[in-house]
Design an enzyme around this catalytic site. Structure first.
Site, PDB file in Angstrom:
ATOM      1  N   GLY A   1     -79.557-100.137   1.585  1.00 46.11           N
ATOM      2  CA  GLY A   1     -79.417-101.236   0.606  1.00 46.11           C
ATOM      3  C   GLY A   1     -80.837-101.858   0.042  1.00 46.11           C
ATOM      4  O   GLY A   1     -81.744-101.765   0.764  1.00 46.11           O
TER       5      GLY A   1
ATOM      6  N   LYS B   1     -83.082-110.743   2.964  1.00 50.31           N
ATOM      7  CA  LYS B   1     -84.478-110.471   3.075  1.00 50.31           C
ATOM      8  C   LYS B   1     -85.200-110.861   1.985  1.00 50.31           C
ATOM      9  O   LYS B   1     -86.051-111.739   1.996  1.00 50.31           O
ATOM     10  CB  LYS B   1     -84.586-109.141   3.418  1.00 50.31           C
TER      11      LYS B   1
ATOM     12  N   ALA C   1     -85.489-104.229   1.512  1.00 54.10           N
ATOM     13  CA  ALA C   1     -84.521-103.130   1.794  1.00 54.10           C
ATOM     14  C   ALA C   1     -83.904-103.201   3.370  1.00 54.10           C
ATOM     15  O   ALA C   1     -84.582-103.762   4.098  1.00 54.10           O
ATOM     16  CB  ALA C   1     -85.012-101.701   1.610  1.00 54.10           C
ATOM     17  N   ASP C   2     -82.783-102.508   3.385  1.00 54.61           N
ATOM     18  CA  ASP C   2     -82.387-102.431   4.709  1.00 54.61           C
ATOM     19  C   ASP C   2     -81.563-100.908   5.151  1.00 54.61           C
ATOM     20  O   ASP C   2     -81.052-100.526   4.229  1.00 54.61           O
ATOM     21  CB  ASP C   2     -81.468-103.381   5.317  1.00 54.61           C
ATOM     22  N   THR C   3     -81.893-100.231   6.136  1.00 54.83           N
ATOM     23  CA  THR C   3     -81.266 -98.832   6.318  1.00 54.83           C
ATOM     24  C   THR C   3     -80.657 -98.729   7.510  1.00 54.83           C
ATOM     25  O   THR C   3     -81.081 -98.830   8.818  1.00 54.83           O
ATOM     26  CB  THR C   3     -82.601 -97.911   6.127  1.00 54.83           C
TER      27      THR C   3
END
Length: 196
Positions: A114, A61, A77-79
């Site tokens: 992340g 991203k 970010a990624d969750t």
């Protein structure tokens, strides 16, 4: 509100369309100059573990947006919610949402975020934050109450800032990270970039 407190001279882009991440940043006076939702493939790779997945997606991203806007600061970010090695995806209907709640009921799981920040100079700063959560053993009444709230829609597992908070027995880690962004870590990194 401005981000002048952190003195980000080169501009700051949030590579996410998440209103939760935007709100978390605004709360700590780190307001993006621009918000860009990156268009990337977020499919899980074969045998990919949750920590590795969120790190990879956050990096992709950030790189996608930094390519469009070089010489600026980009945060992505990624969750995900994970039970052991299994990633819980967004439920497609109420039956699937119920099966997720039954899986999580009384069981320890992790919400993993992340984070990737690309500096104006092109340096990538990567972090992975994991928060352990235990929900109480959910009764059928509890599950129906949660389902009727419709808060399971459009999220993986649940929305921690919603009705599910009434059923959280224990949490060890960052609440903000569960919402979508570990603000403490973000601010420390941004302070380093800004030289404050």
């Amino acid at each position: 509100m401005t981000n002048n407190y952190w003195q980000l001279k080169h501009g700051f882009i949030l590579a996410s369309g998440s209103p939760q991440r935007k709100a978390l940043l605004e709360r700590v006076r780190l307001v993006p100059d621009k918000i860009v939702s990156p268009d990337i493939c977020e499919e899980l790779l074969p045998n990919e573990l949750p920590r590795r997945y969120v790190q990879r997606i956050a990096i992709q991203k950030a790189r996608a947006v930094a390519k469009q806007y070089p010489n600026t600061c980009v945060l992505a970010a990624d969750t995900v919610l994970a039970v052991g090695r299994r990633i819980i995806r967004k439920a497609t209907d109420e039956n699937e949402a119920k099966s997720h709640l039954l899986l999580l009921s009384g069981r320890k799981h992790h919400v993993i975020t992340g984070l990737c920040i690309i500096t104006p100079a092109g340096k990538e700063i990567i972090r992975v934050n994991s928060t352990a959560i235990i929900l109480k053993k959910l009764s059928e009444t509890d599950i129906q109450f949660i389902l009727k709230s419709n808060e399971w829609q459009h999220v993986a597992g649940y929305r921690i800032e919603g009705i599910i908070a009434a059923f959280v027995k224990q949490m060890c880690g960052s609440y903000d990270s569960v919402v979508g962004l570990p603000t403490y870590e973000v601010v420390q990194i941004m302070r380093g970039i800004a030289g404050t």
